[in-house]
Every structure is written in structure tokens, then in C-alpha cells.
Design an enzyme around this catalytic site. Structure first.
Site, PDB file in Angstrom:
ATOM      1  N   SER A  15      79.651  35.773 -33.367  1.00  0.00           N
ATOM      2  CA  SER A  15      78.228  35.453 -33.347  1.00  0.00           C
ATOM      3  C   SER A  15      77.766  34.899 -34.683  1.00  0.00           C
ATOM      4  O   SER A  15      76.726  34.236 -34.759  1.00  0.00           O
ATOM      5  CB  SER A  15      77.396  36.687 -32.996  1.00  0.00           C
ATOM      6  OG  SER A  15      77.470  37.649 -34.014  1.00  0.00           O
ATOM      7  N   ASP A  61      71.538  35.403 -36.981  1.00  0.00           N
ATOM      8  CA  ASP A  61      71.453  34.000 -36.579  1.00  0.00           C
ATOM      9  C   ASP A  61      70.461  33.228 -37.447  1.00  0.00           C
ATOM     10  O   ASP A  61      70.757  32.134 -37.946  1.00  0.00           O
ATOM     11  CB  ASP A  61      71.037  33.898 -35.112  1.00  0.00           C
ATOM     12  CG  ASP A  61      72.100  34.416 -34.152  1.00  0.00           C
ATOM     13  OD1 ASP A  61      73.272  34.488 -34.561  1.00  0.00           O
ATOM     14  OD2 ASP A  61      71.753  34.740 -33.005  1.00  0.00           O
ATOM     15  N   GLU A  74      71.573  40.897 -34.353  1.00  0.00           N
ATOM     16  CA  GLU A  74      71.994  39.563 -33.930  1.00  0.00           C
ATOM     17  C   GLU A  74      70.956  38.510 -34.286  1.00  0.00           C
ATOM     18  O   GLU A  74      71.280  37.451 -34.827  1.00  0.00           O
ATOM     19  CB  GLU A  74      72.238  39.552 -32.416  1.00  0.00           C
ATOM     20  CG  GLU A  74      72.661  38.209 -31.867  1.00  0.00           C
ATOM     21  CD  GLU A  74      73.966  37.746 -32.466  1.00  0.00           C
ATOM     22  OE1 GLU A  74      73.935  36.768 -33.231  1.00  0.00           O
ATOM     23  OE2 GLU A  74      75.002  38.364 -32.189  1.00  0.00           O
TER      24      GLU A  74
END
Length: 531
Positions: free
Chosen positions: A461, A264, A260
């Protein structure tokens, strides 16, 4: 005043489904921290400012010299920081119960206290116990928190007594490719390819900062250098910011929260290579999550103009005090002109709750968050061929969306209808989710580098940093901020409408829908919102 007589509104906790109690904490002498959030002075004046600011952003509104302006962080601190009197009362309460004051932040209106389980149980009239759960062991409670009469109405939330895992990262790796496939990333996209497909206007995010919230995991500098080098880009300036002891802690596992964090940073950094990236690391609890976003919004060193959040949990799993405390933090972002992009979830219209009902993910469901849903994008020869709702029936992933049960209908969603899979329309009575969307299907996902391995990652996400990177580009090129976008965005027709597919109980439709919102970005039209 020493007796705890007043139940704190909205503080009632239930046992986490699937957890088991393993014993009390009375004899546990380990100290831990609890955050108390105090009321905002002149709350009515603040609400009026937010309401007027939102109304002035309507394209049909007439801007006058008296129209409300965005606040600088310094002006916000002068006008809306917690009062010395309220903080003093919390300090006196701590002294009565032998609790140590760790820190006081009047701007975030947060006082952090340290103590033992026995001390906190006596102070707040709760019973703390050890719990086991598949997601991790935690300190938990059931029932309400109690406050003495002299703090009732002053303290609006008490966070950290219960530190159960509150959120999950909304990313999904592409399933393994067939052995015959020569390129394991075929059919996926780099962030730069998506920027071209979504017609992003020129820009590099210069003089901007993007805040990224992470509740676990970490990043590896070598991976970042190799990733951006492969795109012919310089590595962005990345600054890890510790919140409540959280830190950049890569685990070494690509399928961990590291995936994650790397996703990002790589998406935002590729889309806005000249922007500074501030990554706020905190613990995965309602306390850690809220404190991280609160610190990011009010950070006078990094000053992010946009924040990307790829974590969340079903609205039904939050206490009302936490929902309202978080929502209040996001209203502060509105006052400061900070856009907060939030993933809407990867488990379709149920949001992973197995009770047969529809659920939305929070904090995406806050009206003050730009909720980001998911699509499946197919392109060829530099152009989009098809874009539909992301819903992978076999793998169980689908873009989150639906109707909040907690937050009222915002003005910019009035007159909208949600279309159910069977074709029946329902007028929105509460906040509809999401607002916008973007490529999220792991099969058509994002090429990322994690722990030395190229892989493909999807999930909503990825959509939050996609929009955050776009907004940073727009802000940098315009020299001003998009800020709270929805009043501008809903009437503008600045998104690519997605009209095919469903996320379970909700179907895509012309215009806004509870799967992909207004649609995926039309980058140049988004930039034109600031003209």
C-alpha cells in the site's frame, strides 16, 4: 415484461468463508442502494480504440496522423456514455418494481436504485440474508442475479445486493522496536529520502491531480500539517470526495484504516507537493470500490491524471461480473490517459487464501492497472546497498504476485516466464503480477505521522502512492501524461532489477518476475519515457 428469466452472466455468489447466516431480510424495511451498470455503446469501437492506443505506445510503433489520441473527458462522454434508450429501460424496470431511481450517470454508465430487501429480491430473483463475519456483519446472497428479458445484454453488472467487505488495505505497521532503541523510526525512510535513493527527476507535480481511493478511515488536518512541516514542505491541497455517502471519518486509532489514509496522503503529498490530492471515500464493497474508481476517473472537477489504490482482495473472492465491470472502468482510464497504480497485496503468492494454491490480488491483476509489488530496501550514505523481495517469514508479510486465473496475457508480457521457488520456469498463460515494485518491508518502511505519533508503515500500500507520486512529478514536468505505461515500460529498462528473494512460490529472477515485476523505479529513466 416482469418475469426474471435470465441469469446475469458472472453474477453467481458463494458464501464468504468463515461467515454464518443469522436470518433472512424479508421483513427488513430499511432502504439501501443498488448500482446497475449498463453496456457501453459501440463496445467494438471502444475496444478497437483501446487496442490501437496500446499498440501506438509501443516504442517501435510508427506514429501517423491516424494514430489514436487520448480522449478528453468531454469527448469520452460524447462517444461512449450510456445510451438514453438503455437508461430509460432501467428506469422502466425500476418503476415496475417500485424501486426509486436515486441517480443516473450516463458517463459512468451507472444507474443507482433504492429499495427494500423485499423489493430487490422480487426484482432480481435473489434471496438476501444477514451474515456475521470477523471482518464485519453484512447483507449477503448466494447464487445468481436474474434479469428480465428486456434488460438481458443491457445491464452488465448489478452491485450492492451483497455488501460484504470486498477489500483490505495493504499496509503493515513495523513490529514494536526493542526498548533499548532510542529512535523508533531508525532504519526507515521519509518519502523524500526514497525519492533520492530511487533517483527521481526534479518535479513537484504542479498542475496535476492525484486521486486516492479509500474504503474506510480518514485523515486529520493537524497531522498532515505537522508531517509536511517536518519535511520543510507546504501542506498539499487535499479534497475529500464523497462517493455513495462515504466520507472522511478518522476513527482515532492508528492501527485502523486511518493509517492507510494518512500513509497514502503523506507519501503522495511529499513526492508531489504542488499536486492537488482528491481522496475518494466509499464503502468497502464491490459496489463502493467500483463506483469510487469510476467517479475518480470521470471527475471533471478534479481531473486526476494518476490514481493510487492501496486496497484489494484475492481475485478468487470477486464475482466475474465485478471483475469485468472493474476492468472495464480501468479501460476507461486508459482511454483518458490516467495511470492507475494498485498495490499487489501483502500476503505473498497465496494472497492470504488458505487452499494451498497460488492467488493474485485484484484490482492489481487487471492488465490495465500498474500492479505494484514489494521489496526490502537497505541503504547507506545516500545510496542503495541491497534490494531484495520483501518476505518476512516471521511476521507473515510478503509482496503479492503470481499469475491471474481470470485475465488473459497482455501483449507486453508475451514471451515472459515465471520462475518458481524451486527454479522451474513456466511460460505465462495469463496476466502476470506485479509490473513494478518499491520499498514495502515494514522493517525498512516509511516514516509517517498518524494521530500525533510517528510510526513506520510498510506494505505494498506504500508502493502504489510511491509510484503515483513519481508519475505526478513526471507528468507535471513534461506537461503530458504517462497514462497507460506498460507498453512503454516493459521494453524500456527503466527499473532497477531485483534478483534476490521470493514471495512464497515465486522467486526473483533477472528481468520480470512474479515477485517484483520489472523492479523498483529508476526515476530519471521513468521520466525519459515521455521524451
Amino acid at each position: 415484461m416482469t418475469d426474471n428469466k435470465h441469469a446475469l452472466p458472472g453474477s453467481d455468489r458463494k458464501e464468504l468463508p468463515g461467515s454464518s447466516c443469522t436470518g433472512p431480510l424479508e421483513d427488513d424495511n430499511e432502504r439501501f442502494d443498488v448500482s446497475l451498470i449498463v453496456r457501453r455503446p459501440d463496445a467494438a469501437g471502444f475496444q478497437q480504440h483501446i487496442s490501437s492506443l496500446c499498440q501506438s505506445r509501443n516504442p517501435d510503433a510508427k506514429v501517423t496522423p491516424s494514430s489514436p489520441a487520448l480522449l478528453s473527458r468531454e469527448e469520452y462522454a460524447r462517444r461512449f456514455a450510456a445510451s438514453l434508450e438503455d437508461v430509460s429501460k432501467v428506469r422502466e424496470f425500476a418503476h415496475r418494481h417500485q424501486l426509486r431511481v436515486v441517480s443516473e450517470n450516463r458517463v459512468t454508465r451507472t444507474v443507482i436504485l433504492s429499495g427494500t430487501a423485499r423489493q430487490f429480491m422480487a426484482a432480481f430473483g435473489v434471496r438476501l440474508q444477514h451474515y456475521q463475519h470477523a471482518s464485519g456483519n453484512f447483507r449477503g446472497r448466494t447464487g445468481a442475479i436474474h434479469l428480465p428479458a428486456d434488460l438481458a445484454g443491457i445491464v452488465t453488472a448489478v452491485l450492492g445486493l451483497d455488501n460484504r467487505p470486498q477489500a483490505r488495505a495493504h499496509f503493515r505497521f513495523r513490529p514494536p522496536i526493542r526498548p533499548a532503541a532510542k529512535d523508533p523510526t531508525s532504519g526507515s525512510y521519509t518519502p523524500l529520502e526514497l525519492a533520492a535513493l530511487y533517483d527521481f527527476a526534479p518535479g513537484d507535480g504542479a498542475k496535476q491531480c492525484v486521486g486516492i481511493i479509500e474504503l474506510g478511515g480518514g485523515y486529520d488536518e493537524t497531522d498532515l500539517q505537522n508531517f509536511f512541516s517536518s519535511l520543510g514542505l507546504p501542506s498539499p491541497a487535499v479534497n475529500a470526495v464523497s462517493v455513495d455517502g462515504g466520507k472522511n471519518s478518522p476513527s482515532g486509532g492508528a492501527d485502523s484504516a486511518d493509517g492507510e489514509v494518512m500513509l497514502d496522503i503523506e507519501v503522495v503529498g511529499a513526492l508531489a507537493p504542488q499536486a492537488k490530492l482528491a481522496v475518494y471515500f466509499a464503502g468497502n464493497s464491490d459496489q463502493g470500490f467500483i463506483n469510487a474508481v469510476n467517479n475518480a476517473i470521470h471527475d471533471t472537477a478534479n481531473r486526476p491524471s494518476v490514481i493510487s489504490i492501496s486496497w484489494g482482495g484475492p481475485e478468487s473472492s470477486w464475482t466475474a461480473q465485478s471483475l469485468d465491470a472493474f476492468d472495464d472502468v480501468l479501460q476507461s482510464a486508459v482511454a483518458l490517459g490516467v495511470t492507475v497504480c494498485v498495490a499487489s497485496g501483502d500476503s505473498g503468492s497465496s494472497d492470504g487464501v488458505n487452499d494451498g494454491a497460488d492467488h493474485v490480488d485484484f484490482p492489481a491483476s487487471s492488465p490495465y492497472a500498474l500492479a505494484c509489488g514489494g521489496t526490502r530496501l537497505n541503504a547507506g550514505k545516500g545510496a542503495i546497498k541491497t534490494e531484495t523481495v520483501w518476505n518476512d517469514g516471521e511476521q507473515g508479510g510478503a509482496g503479492g504476485g503470481g499469475i491471474s486465473t481470470h485475465f488473459p496475457l497482455p501483449g507486453w508480457q508475451k514471451s515472459l516466464k515465471a520462475v518458481r521457488t524451486g527454479g522451474k520456469q513456466a511460460t505465462l498463460a495469463h496476466r502476470g503480477v506485479p509490473d513494478v515494485a518499491g520499498n514495502a518491508d515494514p522493517e525498512t518502511g516509511y516514516k509517517v505521522l498518524v494521530h500525533g505519533q510517528w510510526t513506520v508503515v510498510g506494505g505494498t500500500s506504500a508502493v502504489a502512492p510511491l509510484w503515483a507520486g513519481l508519475i505526478a512529478r513526471v507528468n507535471g514536468a513534461a506537461g503530458k501524461t504517462l497514462g497507460y505505461m506498460q507498453p512503454l515500460l516493459y521494453p524500456a529498462g527503466a527499473c532497477r532489477d531485483v534478483t534476490q528473494g521470493n514471495n512464497g512460490d515465486f522467486a526473483a529472477a533477472s528481468g520480470w518476475d512474479a515477485c517484483t515485476g520489472l523492479g523498483s523505479p529508476d526515476g530519471k529513466k521513468i521520466a525519459a519515457l515521455l521524451d
